[in-house]
Design a protein around this motif. Structure first.
Motif, PDB file in Angstrom:
ATOM      1  N   ALA A   1      34.598 -49.828  64.685  1.00  0.00           N
ATOM      2  CA  ALA A   1      33.345 -49.594  63.965  1.00  0.00           C
ATOM      3  C   ALA A   1      33.611 -48.615  62.837  1.00  0.00           C
ATOM      4  N   LEU A   2      32.990 -48.869  61.700  1.00  0.00           N
ATOM      5  CA  LEU A   2      33.195 -48.003  60.531  1.00  0.00           C
ATOM      6  C   LEU A   2      31.850 -47.771  59.851  1.00  0.00           C
ATOM      7  N   CYS A   3      31.577 -46.517  59.583  1.00  0.00           N
ATOM      8  CA  CYS A   3      30.295 -46.122  58.977  1.00  0.00           C
ATOM      9  C   CYS A   3      30.546 -45.532  57.594  1.00  0.00           C
ATOM     10  N   VAL A   4      29.845 -46.047  56.594  1.00  0.00           N
ATOM     11  CA  VAL A   4      29.908 -45.496  55.232  1.00  0.00           C
ATOM     12  C   VAL A   4      28.560 -44.834  54.941  1.00  0.00           C
ATOM     13  N   VAL A   5      28.596 -43.553  54.633  1.00  0.00           N
ATOM     14  CA  VAL A   5      27.359 -42.838  54.322  1.00  0.00           C
ATOM     15  C   VAL A   5      27.015 -43.040  52.847  1.00  0.00           C
ATOM     16  N   VAL A   6      25.800 -43.454  52.589  1.00  0.00           N
ATOM     17  CA  VAL A   6      25.278 -43.538  51.222  1.00  0.00           C
ATOM     18  C   VAL A   6      24.417 -42.295  51.012  1.00  0.00           C
ATOM     19  N   ALA A   7      24.800 -41.492  50.013  1.00  0.00           N
ATOM     20  CA  ALA A   7      24.151 -40.187  49.823  1.00  0.00           C
ATOM     21  C   ALA A   7      23.467 -40.123  48.466  1.00  0.00           C
ATOM     22  N   ALA A   8      22.507 -39.230  48.373  1.00  0.00           N
ATOM     23  CA  ALA A   8      21.823 -39.007  47.096  1.00  0.00           C
ATOM     24  C   ALA A   8      22.745 -38.221  46.174  1.00  0.00           C
ATOM     25  N   GLU A   9      22.754 -38.641  44.902  1.00  0.00           N
ATOM     26  CA  GLU A   9      23.610 -38.001  43.906  1.00  0.00           C
ATOM     27  C   GLU A   9      23.379 -36.484  43.919  1.00  0.00           C
ATOM     28  N   GLY A  10      24.451 -35.738  43.930  1.00  0.00           N
ATOM     29  CA  GLY A  10      24.334 -34.286  43.946  1.00  0.00           C
ATOM     30  C   GLY A  10      24.614 -33.673  45.309  1.00  0.00           C
ATOM     31  N   TYR A  11      24.388 -34.438  46.387  1.00  0.00           N
ATOM     32  CA  TYR A  11      24.668 -33.961  47.732  1.00  0.00           C
ATOM     33  C   TYR A  11      26.138 -33.535  47.820  1.00  0.00           C
ATOM     34  N   PRO A  12      26.524 -32.424  48.418  1.00  0.00           N
ATOM     35  CA  PRO A  12      25.729 -31.573  49.311  1.00  0.00           C
ATOM     36  C   PRO A  12      24.982 -30.458  48.588  1.00  0.00           C
ATOM     37  N   GLY A  13      24.930 -30.491  47.267  1.00  0.00           N
ATOM     38  CA  GLY A  13      24.096 -29.538  46.539  1.00  0.00           C
ATOM     39  C   GLY A  13      22.697 -30.111  46.377  1.00  0.00           C
ATOM     40  N   GLY A  14      22.018 -29.740  45.291  1.00  0.00           N
ATOM     41  CA  GLY A  14      20.671 -30.252  45.068  1.00  0.00           C
ATOM     42  C   GLY A  14      20.700 -31.746  44.773  1.00  0.00           C
ATOM     43  N   TYR A  15      19.709 -32.450  45.200  1.00  0.00           N
ATOM     44  CA  TYR A  15      19.687 -33.908  45.005  1.00  0.00           C
ATOM     45  C   TYR A  15      18.252 -34.369  44.822  1.00  0.00           C
ATOM     46  N   ARG A  16      18.137 -35.557  44.229  1.00  0.00           N
ATOM     47  CA  ARG A  16      16.848 -36.190  43.973  1.00  0.00           C
ATOM     48  C   ARG A  16      16.282 -36.805  45.260  1.00  0.00           C
ATOM     49  N   LYS A  17      14.978 -36.853  45.344  1.00  0.00           N
ATOM     50  CA  LYS A  17      14.326 -37.528  46.476  1.00  0.00           C
ATOM     51  C   LYS A  17      13.334 -38.547  45.939  1.00  0.00           C
ATOM     52  N   GLY A  18      12.827 -39.379  46.810  1.00  0.00           N
ATOM     53  CA  GLY A  18      11.711 -40.266  46.468  1.00  0.00           C
ATOM     54  C   GLY A  18      12.116 -41.641  45.973  1.00  0.00           C
ATOM     55  N   MET A  19      13.448 -41.900  45.793  1.00  0.00           N
ATOM     56  CA  MET A  19      13.849 -43.225  45.313  1.00  0.00           C
ATOM     57  C   MET A  19      13.559 -44.279  46.394  1.00  0.00           C
ATOM     58  N   THR A  20      13.204 -45.471  45.937  1.00  0.00           N
ATOM     59  CA  THR A  20      12.968 -46.569  46.885  1.00  0.00           C
ATOM     60  C   THR A  20      14.314 -47.088  47.396  1.00  0.00           C
ATOM     61  N   VAL A  21      14.366 -47.348  48.682  1.00  0.00           N
ATOM     62  CA  VAL A  21      15.584 -47.887  49.299  1.00  0.00           C
ATOM     63  C   VAL A  21      15.342 -49.360  49.597  1.00  0.00           C
ATOM     64  N   GLY A  22      16.215 -50.225  49.091  1.00  0.00           N
ATOM     65  CA  GLY A  22      16.058 -51.656  49.347  1.00  0.00           C
ATOM     66  C   GLY A  22      17.356 -52.282  49.831  1.00  0.00           C
ATOM     67  N   GLY A  23      17.247 -53.516  50.254  1.00  0.00           N
ATOM     68  CA  GLY A  23      18.440 -54.279  50.605  1.00  0.00           C
ATOM     69  C   GLY A  23      18.943 -54.090  52.024  1.00  0.00           C
ATOM     70  N   ILE A  24      18.184 -53.353  52.837  1.00  0.00           N
ATOM     71  CA  ILE A  24      18.674 -53.065  54.197  1.00  0.00           C
ATOM     72  C   ILE A  24      18.750 -54.357  55.026  1.00  0.00           C
ATOM     73  N   GLU A  25      17.702 -55.178  54.934  1.00  0.00           N
ATOM     74  CA  GLU A  25      17.710 -56.416  55.734  1.00  0.00           C
ATOM     75  C   GLU A  25      18.861 -57.322  55.285  1.00  0.00           C
TER      76      GLU A  25
END
Ligand code: GLY
Length: 511
Positions: A380-404
């Protein structure tokens, strides 16, 4: 059974998902949870305030079993408070949780237990610490003693870097009281590995080894994060060496905690460096790793709820791959309570963590139980998708799509675990630094990588980045790296925050 999971990360989503598959059909609350746990279970607001408020919540919601996903409630004494209230809780008591809550305490226990670890010194006084790092003349790790949301370890190549780290922690109080005491440790080189076990008293059940990728950027560059990806099993630690490493790094700690009058219970996570001089412990954590948990639970085939309840009740000794199991009237009682008739069958896979010639591997004197962990042979392999800027300040509120679409790409082999997301008016929005953990199974590491990165390419999320080299040494050896995906063009500067739009403040949680 009503189960409360405390936390809001990918680890908590993975726990809710796997616990939800239990034959017990538990009613699962996650507090505060995220956009994924809202769909998988029921989210609840975590009451602000300390352990007393949490206990009021637990009583009001008639919770039967509490699972703190994160370390803070454990360090603050949730297990002790639950014990006083007669509620079952998974994890160590506050005193034992100091293995994660205080790096100097962990070092003291390692020294007492004879666990191999890097040479170190502990300081409360800045001048003494500065003299030490200047005299040491070698690469060092400067560690804030207390909890610092995964950001309190600074690797210092030379004395000036180490002095800057000491100043930040001890004089500028960058981590508040957590940095008033520091541990300065010799930096050690090798292969890093995460080895987790479910423990109770002196009995432990090893989980397969996992490999985390803590730096933000490809090639292990950039700042430390909570973890940008993980895979399991980890070829660098073959199964037949795990028993030996547990004997060096885990069993002596369990014995020492017992000797101190606080037997350990719950997950013991050893962060290890496999060095040319043998394995050395970098740190202990007292909960599942994140994102290691996502990779491990993709491979887990048993009933996780039964296993965790057994662990909390002290019934692990009957598991065929429990190391240190002793048959006692008490464990026989436990086994009777936990066993189901259909469970009386031998384990279908080789128990991890025991050398083939380990006498304990025979399971002699132990019962075969369904709640012993079994694992798919797949990687099993997990790839973390992170908000630009992480682990410092980062943007919030973007819509997340394509999960299904990502999950449908290879049916049954891909799961997108939410971390920093919220579900709002039928949409999923980004709300944290680590947003998703796209996790895939494959016949081997190569196939798991292919599945995971193909699924990542289906995700639609602006202002995001991910590492392209999870399982990287294999990728490099094959001479190929996954290509840029639609939502995230090649932006190696993204995690440094260069050229990014105005950002929300970091939540400081390391998530
Ligand atoms: N992935 C590292 C941790 O959970 O501490």
């Amino acid at each position: 059974m009503r189960v409360l999971i405390i936390g809001s990360g990918g680890r908590e989503h993975a726990l809710a998902w796997k616990l939800g598959q239990s034959r017990e059909k538990p009613d699962i609350l996650v507090a505060p949870g995220n956009g994924g746990t809202a769909r998988e279970a029921r989210n609840a607001d975590l009451p602000p305030g300390g352990i007393d408020r949490l206990m009021e919540f637990i009583r009001a919601h008639k919770v039967d079993f509490v699972i703190p996903g994160t370390e803070l409630p454990l360090v603050n004494g949730i297990v002790d408070a639950c014990a006083r209230a007669g509620v079952l809780c998974f994890g160590p008591a506050a005193y034992a949780a100091r293995l994660e809550g205080s790096k100097s305490f962990a070092k003291e226990i390692m020294r007492e237990a004879g666990v191999p670890t890097a040479d170190f010194a502990v300081f409360n006084d800045y001048a003494a610490a500065e003299k030490y790092v200047r005299d040491r003349k070698r690469p060092l790790a400067v560690k804030a003693d207390g909890l610092a949301a995964g950001k309190g370890v600074i690797m210092a190549a030379g004395a000036e870097d180490a002095v800057a780290a000491l100043r930040g922690m001890m004089l500028e109080k960058r981590f508040g009281p957590a940095g008033e005491t520091v541990v300065v440790e010799d930096a050690i080189a090798g292969e890093e590995i995460s080895l987790l076990a479910l423990c109770h008293d002196e009995t432990l059940v090893l989980l397969p080894a996992a490999r985390d990728h803590k730096r933000a950027l490809d090639g292990d560059n950039g700042p430390n994060t909570g973890g940008m990806g993980a895979y399991s099993p980890a070829p660098v630690l073959p199964e037949n060496r795990m028993g030996e490493i547990a004997a060096l790094a885990m069993r002596p700690v369990l014995k020492t905690m017992k000797k101190r009058g606080v037997p350990y219970s719950g997950v013991l996570y050893a962060g290890l460096m496999l060095t040319a001089d043998g394995p050395k412990v970098l740190e202990y954590n007292v909960r599942f790793g994140d994102p290691e948990c996502q990779a491990l639970l993709m491979r887990f085939k048993g009933d996780l709820l039964e296993l965790m309840v057994d662990c909390a009740r002290g019934c692990l000794s009957g598991a065929p791959n429990a190391v240190g199991a002793q048959r006692t009237p008490q464990t026989d009682d436990c086994a009777r309570g936990c066993l189901r008739d259909e469970a009386l069958r031998p384990s279908s896979t080789t128990p991890p963590g025991l050398a083939p010639n380990d006498p304990e591997a025979s399971g002699e004197g132990t019962a075969s139980r369904v709640c012993s962990p079994q694992w798919t042979e797949e990687t099993a392999l997990c790839v973390v998708v992170a908000a630009e800027g992480y682990p410092g300040g980062y943007r919030k509120g973007m819509t997340v799509g394509g999960i299904e679409a990502a999950e449908a790409r290879v049916p049954g082999k891909i799961k997108v675990f939410h971390a920093g997301t919220v579900a709002e008016r039928g949409e999923i929005r980004a709300s944290g630094g680590r947003v998703l953990g796209v996790t895939a199974l494959g016949a081997d590491l190569r196939e798991a990588q292919e599945h995971a990165y193909a699924a990542v390419a289906d995700i639609r999320l602006e202002h995001a980045f991910f590492r392209r080299d999870i399982g990287g040494r294999v990728l490099k050896a094959a001479g190929s790296m996954p290509g840029a995906c639609g939502f995230c063009p090649e932006r190696p500067d993204a995690a440094r925050g260069e050229g990014r739009p105005p950002l929300a403040d970091s939540n400081g949680s390391g998530t």
